[in-house]
Design an enzyme around this catalytic site. Structure first.
Site, PDB file in Angstrom:
ATOM      1  N   SER A 146       0.862  -1.179   0.000  1.00  0.00           N
ATOM      2  CA  SER A 146       0.000   0.000   0.000  1.00  0.00           C
ATOM      3  C   SER A 146       0.896   1.226   0.000  1.00  0.00           C
ATOM      4  O   SER A 146       2.099   1.140   0.328  1.00  0.00           O
ATOM      5  CB  SER A 146      -0.880  -0.021   1.257  1.00  0.00           C
ATOM      6  OG  SER A 146      -1.384   1.251   1.570  1.00  0.00           O
ATOM      7  N   TYR A 159      -2.313  -0.855  10.429  1.00  0.00           N
ATOM      8  CA  TYR A 159      -2.350  -1.169   9.001  1.00  0.00           C
ATOM      9  C   TYR A 159      -1.050  -0.731   8.332  1.00  0.00           C
ATOM     10  O   TYR A 159      -0.440  -1.492   7.564  1.00  0.00           O
ATOM     11  CB  TYR A 159      -3.543  -0.484   8.350  1.00  0.00           C
ATOM     12  CG  TYR A 159      -3.695  -0.807   6.881  1.00  0.00           C
ATOM     13  CD1 TYR A 159      -4.290  -1.993   6.482  1.00  0.00           C
ATOM     14  CD2 TYR A 159      -3.255   0.084   5.899  1.00  0.00           C
ATOM     15  CE1 TYR A 159      -4.443  -2.302   5.133  1.00  0.00           C
ATOM     16  CE2 TYR A 159      -3.403  -0.210   4.557  1.00  0.00           C
ATOM     17  CZ  TYR A 159      -3.990  -1.404   4.175  1.00  0.00           C
ATOM     18  OH  TYR A 159      -4.126  -1.700   2.844  1.00  0.00           O
TER      19      TYR A 159
END
Length: 260
Positions: A146, A159
């Site tokens: 990401s 995350y």
């Protein structure tokens, strides 16, 4: 395919987390380039309609159950995949989750859920696939990271830690397995509209704020990822390993105006 560098005909690709979202985008792109697919989800029945879609494209699609938080499930899936399809050439390590909270509100269980799914699960799936790639002297592993692999955002502490770990894991595994003909790279999407972040995209003010920070002035679209995953999965990237490819419209540049 007219360019053999991007032709996946005769190869089998395993895509985890393929019941929705980015997993299906990656799987479609690989199928369009000629690959047969092994698709996984925690609930195999969730794959039924997508399997039919892939088969309608003229590709084979094998659905398998996989819970990446369960070591036994990973081992069973790997054995079933090999028994059903033989050599597995490509792994797209996509399965993941998120719990969006301010750092002060993150619980012990939140942390474990995210890290166990996104980081530990990715490692042990890659390990099982690499054990089967090594004897063939060939493999392409694409770990899905990401923009948070390289950039920090409030509300995404665990995350971001998991995705930063994916980037580091990618480099380590590339060094470990390169001698066996296996490349390992990280595909890091920026801001794409998925089920995980739908609530954000329902806020028009936030969407305008996001677009203002992205140099190309729009969030990502599915087609923006298709070429990238095929590139990393194919012969075209044969001398690229241990790298993180950001597909983010440029937001990782910092995207802060220094002029009025």
């Amino acid at each position: 395919m007219t360019n053999p560098l991007f032709d996946l005909t005769g190869q089998t690709a395993l895509v985890t987390g393929a019941s929705r979202g980015l997993g299906q985008i990656f799987a479609r792109a690989l199928a369009n380039s000629g690959a047969d697919l092994i698709l996984t989800s925690r609930n195999r029945d969730d794959l039924t309609s997508f399997v039919a879609e892939i088969e309608a494209m003229g590709r084979k699609a094998t659905p398998l159950a996989l819970d990446v938080r369960d070591q036994g499930s990973i081992e069973r899936m790997a054995a079933e995949a090999e028994a059903a399809c033989g050599q597995i050439h490509i792994l797209v390590n996509n399965a993941g989750c998120n719990v969006r909270k301010p750092a002060l509100d993150v619980t012990w269980d939140d942390w474990n859920l995210i890290l166990d799914t996104n980081l530990r699960g990715s490692f042990f799936v890659a390990q099982q696939m690499a054990r089967r790639m090594v004897p063939h002297g060939y493999g392409r592993i694409v770990n899905v990271g990401s923009v948070t692999s390289v950039f920090g955002y409030a509300g995404l502490a665990p995350y971001g830690a998991s995705r930063g770990g994916i980037r580091q894991l990618t480099m380590s595994l590339a060094d470990d397995w390169g001698k066996h003909g296996i490349t390992v790279n990280c595909l890091a999407p920026g801001w794409f509209h998925t089920k995980q972040n739908t609530v954000l995209y329902q806020n028009e003010q936030w969407v305008e704020y996001l677009k203002d920070r992205i140099p190309v002035k729009r969030p990502g679209e599915p087609r923006d990822l298709e070429g990238a995953v095929v590139f990393l999965a194919s012969e075209s990237s044969r001398y690229i390993t241990g790298q993180t490819l950001l597909v983010d419209g440029g937001i990782s540049t910092g995207a802060m105006r220094a002029t009025v």
